[in-house]
Design a protein around this motif. Structure first.
Motif, PDB file in Angstrom:
ATOM      1  N   ILE A  24     -71.133   9.550 105.788  1.00  0.00           N
ATOM      2  CA  ILE A  24     -71.130   8.102 106.012  1.00  0.00           C
ATOM      3  C   ILE A  24     -72.248   7.428 105.225  1.00  0.00           C
ATOM      4  O   ILE A  24     -72.064   6.339 104.667  1.00  0.00           O
ATOM      5  N   GLN A  25     -73.406   8.068 105.150  1.00  0.00           N
ATOM      6  CA  GLN A  25     -74.500   7.500 104.361  1.00  0.00           C
ATOM      7  C   GLN A  25     -74.120   7.436 102.882  1.00  0.00           C
ATOM      8  O   GLN A  25     -74.419   6.457 102.184  1.00  0.00           O
ATOM      9  N   THR A  26     -73.439   8.477 102.403  1.00  0.00           N
ATOM     10  CA  THR A  26     -72.988   8.487 101.011  1.00  0.00           C
ATOM     11  C   THR A  26     -71.931   7.418 100.781  1.00  0.00           C
ATOM     12  O   THR A  26     -71.891   6.783  99.720  1.00  0.00           O
ATOM     13  N   LEU A  27     -71.066   7.205 101.776  1.00  0.00           N
ATOM     14  CA  LEU A  27     -70.066   6.140 101.686  1.00  0.00           C
ATOM     15  C   LEU A  27     -70.743   4.782 101.536  1.00  0.00           C
ATOM     16  O   LEU A  27     -70.321   3.954 100.710  1.00  0.00           O
ATOM     17  N   ILE A  28     -71.776   4.532 102.318  1.00  0.00           N
ATOM     18  CA  ILE A  28     -72.494   3.256 102.243  1.00  0.00           C
ATOM     19  C   ILE A  28     -73.053   3.043 100.842  1.00  0.00           C
ATOM     20  O   ILE A  28     -72.871   1.982 100.233  1.00  0.00           O
ATOM     21  N   ASP A  29     -73.723   4.060 100.313  1.00  0.00           N
ATOM     22  CA  ASP A  29     -74.308   3.949  98.972  1.00  0.00           C
ATOM     23  C   ASP A  29     -73.227   3.753  97.915  1.00  0.00           C
ATOM     24  O   ASP A  29     -73.372   2.935  96.997  1.00  0.00           O
ATOM     25  N   SER A  30     -72.139   4.518  98.042  1.00  0.00           N
ATOM     26  CA  SER A  30     -71.070   4.458  97.052  1.00  0.00           C
ATOM     27  C   SER A  30     -70.387   3.097  97.051  1.00  0.00           C
ATOM     28  O   SER A  30     -70.186   2.489  95.992  1.00  0.00           O
ATOM     29  N   LEU A  31     -70.038   2.596  98.229  1.00  0.00           N
ATOM     30  CA  LEU A  31     -69.331   1.320  98.314  1.00  0.00           C
ATOM     31  C   LEU A  31     -70.214   0.164  97.864  1.00  0.00           C
ATOM     32  O   LEU A  31     -69.754  -0.748  97.167  1.00  0.00           O
ATOM     33  N   ALA A  32     -71.491   0.193  98.235  1.00  0.00           N
ATOM     34  CA  ALA A  32     -72.403  -0.890  97.860  1.00  0.00           C
ATOM     35  C   ALA A  32     -72.571  -0.981  96.350  1.00  0.00           C
ATOM     36  O   ALA A  32     -72.769  -2.070  95.802  1.00  0.00           O
ATOM     37  N   ALA A  33     -72.468   0.163  95.666  1.00  0.00           N
ATOM     38  CA  ALA A  33     -72.668   0.194  94.214  1.00  0.00           C
ATOM     39  C   ALA A  33     -71.356   0.196  93.443  1.00  0.00           C
ATOM     40  O   ALA A  33     -71.361   0.360  92.220  1.00  0.00           O
ATOM     41  N   ASN A  34     -70.237   0.002  94.139  1.00  0.00           N
ATOM     42  CA  ASN A  34     -68.926   0.171  93.521  1.00  0.00           C
ATOM     43  C   ASN A  34     -68.074  -1.089  93.697  1.00  0.00           C
ATOM     44  O   ASN A  34     -67.262  -1.172  94.620  1.00  0.00           O
TER      45      ASN A  34
END
Length: 263
Positions: A101-111
């Motif tokens: 979930i933490q990786t999802l947050i980072d990925s979506l915010a930068a994508n």
């Protein structure tokens, strides 16, 4: 999206490119156009013009614009990419869930491409939007089933709880540039850090206890490792106790190892 007759790019724009370069030019052109206009207004004519290709080049690779979009999003959708991995050897189930979930947050915010994709799915009910949304859900099921079997959330339906958590992450990140939410500016580094920390605490509070009555030695060591990490991160004791299943005495030993040794 619109598919219409293609005008050949001007001769001055033609130059020899490798197959890999052509593919990258098409993808780069799509990224730019989607960033400017979104998925729904992506036109084949503009895509070819921006990539400086003629229509046969495009049709040698894709059946049509819908086929291109379906393949294109696989590189940008978090759940369809190779980002979602489980490390069952080194991480406990709840640590794995928190990591994903933490990786999802980072990925979506930068994508921004994935943000545009989700917005498109919410706004238009088409064959392509239904298919991309369903592919995302289908592709995440193996991971979700793993967590469903490994974690419990008291009397909370795991799938629903997980859906609310992920859906909330989607909304807050996609909304962050419009306005504050509950007086929190999620477009700032501070706001994003608050989001990540709070999501982490929610995961450990809701899903921090593994199934089964008696914890094995491995589970106990895992719980102790999690507790140490949470203590170092400044997480409050109640959250740590609920997340790990450790007793007050066990947590005190971890928090004051010198005192425990002296005794």
């Amino acid at each position: 999206m619109e598919e219409d007759k293609i005008k050949s790019p001007q001769a001055s724009q033609r130059y020899r490119r490798t197959r890999a370069t052509l593919e990258q030019d098409i993808i780069t052109a799509a990224e730019q156009l989607i960033g400017e206009k979104g998925f729904s207004r992506l036109k084949l004519t503009e895509l070819c013009e921006r990539a400086k290709i003629e229509s046969p080049v495009f049709y040698n690779r894709y059946e049509d614009i819908d086929d291109f979009v379906e393949k294109f999003v696989r590189n940008y959708d978090y759940w369809l990419s190779d980002n979602v991995t489980l490390d069952t050897k080194n991480l406990s189930p709840v640590e794995n869930m928190n990591h994903i979930i933490q990786t999802l947050i980072d990925s979506l915010a930068a994508n921004p491409v994935m943000q545009k994709l989700i917005a498109w799915e919410l706004n238009e009910n088409t064959y392509v939007t239904r298919r991309t949304a369903q592919n995302r859900d289908n592709n995440s099921q193996e991971v979700i089933h793993y967590f469903e079997n490994q974690l419990k959330a008291n009397d909370i339906n795991f799938n629903v709880g997980c859906a609310i958590l992920i859906g909330g992450v989607y909304y807050l990140i996609m909304h962050k540039d419009l306005a504050t939410f509950n007086n929190i500016d999620f477009s700032t580094d501070e706001g994003m850090q608050m989001l990540k920390e709070t999501v982490s605490k929610m995961i450990y509070k809701l899903f921090g206890t593994t199934r089964g009555r008696a914890a094995s030695t491995t589970e106990k060591l895992t719980s102790q490792r999690i507790a140490r990490n949470l203590l170092q991160s400044g997480v409050d004791r109640d959250t740590i106790l609920k997340a790990t299943g450790l007793s007050e005495d066990e947590l005190n030993v971890l928090n004051n190892p010198e005192e425990a040794t002296a005794e």
